[in-house]
Every structure is written in structure tokens, then in C-alpha cells.
Design a protein around this motif. Sequence first.
Motif, PDB file in Angstrom:
ATOM      1  N   ASN A 231       7.747  10.925  -8.675  1.00 18.19           N
ATOM      2  CA  ASN A 231       8.077   9.805  -7.801  1.00 18.19           C
ATOM      3  C   ASN A 231       9.551   9.456  -7.967  1.00 18.19           C
TER       4      ASN A 231
ATOM      5  N   PRO B  26       3.105  13.014  -0.655  1.00 15.22           N
ATOM      6  CA  PRO B  26       3.924  12.211  -1.572  1.00 15.22           C
ATOM      7  C   PRO B  26       5.301  11.917  -0.992  1.00 15.22           C
TER       8      PRO B  26
ATOM      9  N   GLY C  33       4.189   8.321  -4.526  1.00 14.87           N
ATOM     10  CA  GLY C  33       4.096   9.704  -4.962  1.00 14.87           C
ATOM     11  C   GLY C  33       3.002   9.950  -5.975  1.00 14.87           C
ATOM     12  N   GLN C  34       2.373   8.884  -6.469  1.00 18.09           N
ATOM     13  CA  GLN C  34       1.315   9.060  -7.457  1.00 18.09           C
ATOM     14  C   GLN C  34      -0.014   9.453  -6.806  1.00 18.09           C
ATOM     15  N   CYS C  35      -0.948   9.887  -7.647  1.00 18.30           N
ATOM     16  CA  CYS C  35      -2.246  10.393  -7.203  1.00 18.30           C
ATOM     17  C   CYS C  35      -3.386   9.488  -7.658  1.00 18.30           C
TER      18      CYS C  35
ATOM     19  N   THR D  24      -2.928  12.840  -3.555  1.00 19.05           N
ATOM     20  CA  THR D  24      -1.761  11.974  -3.560  1.00 19.05           C
ATOM     21  C   THR D  24      -1.958  10.840  -2.563  1.00 19.05           C
TER      22      THR D  24
END
Length: 339
Positions: free
Chosen positions: A101, A121, A38-40, A57
Motif C-alpha cells: 500500500n 489494489p 491496497g490491503q486484503c 484485495t
Amino acid sequence: MTSTSLTLHCIGRRAETHDVTSWQFVAVDGHLPAVLAGQCVTLHTEIDGQPQCRAYTLSSSPQDPCWQVTIKDVGRVSHHLHQSLQVGDQIRADGPFGDFNLTALPCERPLLLSAGSGITPMWAMLRDELARRPDADIRFVHSARSPADVIFATELAALAEAHPGVRHALVLERVQEDAPVDHPWVGRLSPAMLKELAPDLLGRHVYLCGPAPYMVAVSTMLAELGLPAAQLHQESFGLPAVTSGAAPVAAVDDHFWLTLTKSGKKVKILPGQTLLAALEEAGERINAACRAGVCGSCRCTTTGDIDRQSVATLTPAELEQGVVLACSCTARGDIGLDC
């Protein structure tokens, strides 16, 4: 914000839909930083000789040997990447970053709601969650314009078939009358649909991601259905909406002055307009990647009365000093700005 700057090597490119493409990357130095699903990451490129950056993402999960970004061909930087980024190319990246996340916001029975590119994500989080909890009870409802616009459609169906605890549904704005596949959910996501797809809605935590109008409509719907605010976690692509409690003190047709402290230049800013939008409208260059209040690249220091729609990546000390994210901050009067 803790992140790493590194050079990525593109090892794959794949069309997902008619206007969405995924790229796969490895690190040139052989080491990708640890990432949470879920991180970018922020990708850096040049357009007409000018540096540009944009946050995306990761659609890959932490278990994958490479990073993957999945990008819709909309916006200047995204269009440029669609036209130019090929297998074998290298590109600079910063990251990963972001608190949206399931690792930071865990729950036993998540409900994932997404629309358009907001699926990226969710796809990463779903795969990561099932890798750790194969029997997890997960509901996944994705909204798209048409069957041709559904990203990861085949993969999502296969994953749901392999995991009985996963129930997923596609909500399509339109389908052809002679479509070979019957789609029971046509139109826009509604309270009736949510009640049927997740009858135990109030016992779940909801993870929400998509375009700003979708986010506003669905978050309002969830509140009206009685979902406690603490059970809603969201991330949006695009400028955040101004909250109802952030009404400006001037008339709607009035404006304030934003003074750039280094140059003394004055820029008009409308009530409800973000600092970033006002600066770009005035021709001022400012580093901005995610434009959604999550990456922290557009940090500025303000003096004056402001409203923050996001404080992600900002420490209590920075908030006390007037540090803001220009993409998600509005003015309530004349302000000073140091970027």
C-alpha cells in the motif's frame, strides 16, 4: 499478523465486466476495522459442506463507508461466490492484512502498473492518494485482453479527467478493427511504451500487481530499463515464481520427500514446486487463502533445507524456528512439515 474476524452483510452487488463482479459490505456489528488502501481480506464460505476461504484485495478506499471486493469468476471459491453471494447475505471475513500500500510505501510520484484483477489494489490506492493529495503526480498503466475486460474503465477515465496530475493509459492485447474508440496502446506492455508513458520512470517508485507471468515479464523489463530494485514494490495474484538464486540441488526430473510430522505420511514434492501445491496434489487439506505469500494463513513449520519466496507476516523469531508460508516455499531436499 494483526487482523480481525468479523461478519459482513452484503449491501450491494454490481457487474463490472462479463466475468468480474463487485460486492459491497458493511459489518453486522456496525464497525469495520481501519484499513489501508491496497490491503486484503479473507472471505470464508462453504462448498459442498466443506469450509473454503480465499483472500481478496479490497477495491474500496479507506474513505468509503463500506468495504468492496471485486472478484473475477475464476477458481473454485471465486466461481462459488459469483453463483451464490447475493445482496442480503452474510459472510465471515478476516482482515485486513497486507503491506502492499502507498501508506506503508509512500512516494511523491508513483507509477502504478497492473494487469487483469491486479487493478483492484491500484484502484483503491489511487483513490486514497487523490483524497489526500488531489494534485498528486501519478501515472497509471493497466493491461487487459480487450476493452470488454477493463475493470473500472469509466470510473478511471472520470477520475483522471478530474485530476490533471493523473495520466492513465490502457494497454490492450487486442481491439476490434471497427472499434468506436481509438486505442493507441495495443499489444503487450513494452519498454518503448513505458518510456513514452513515463519518461521519468527512473525517478518514480513503481507499484506492480497482476498475474504471475505479467509480474515476471514487467519486473524483468523494469530492471533492464535501470529501475533500482528499491523503487519496485509488487504484489502478485497466484503462486510466486522461483527466483534464479533458488535452484534446487536435485535434477529437474527428480523429487524430494515431504514428511508430515504428525501423521508420518510422505508426500512427493518436485524441485520448484510449492509446499502447498505438493500437499494439495496429494489430497492433503491445508488452510490457504491468498496463495500469493501475503496473508499468512498457510503457515507451517519446517525442518530441512527450503527456499522462501515470501516472508510477509513472519517475524524474525518465526523465521528462526522454520516457519514458512506453504504457498510460497519450495524444498531443496527432503523436509519435515508440521501444519
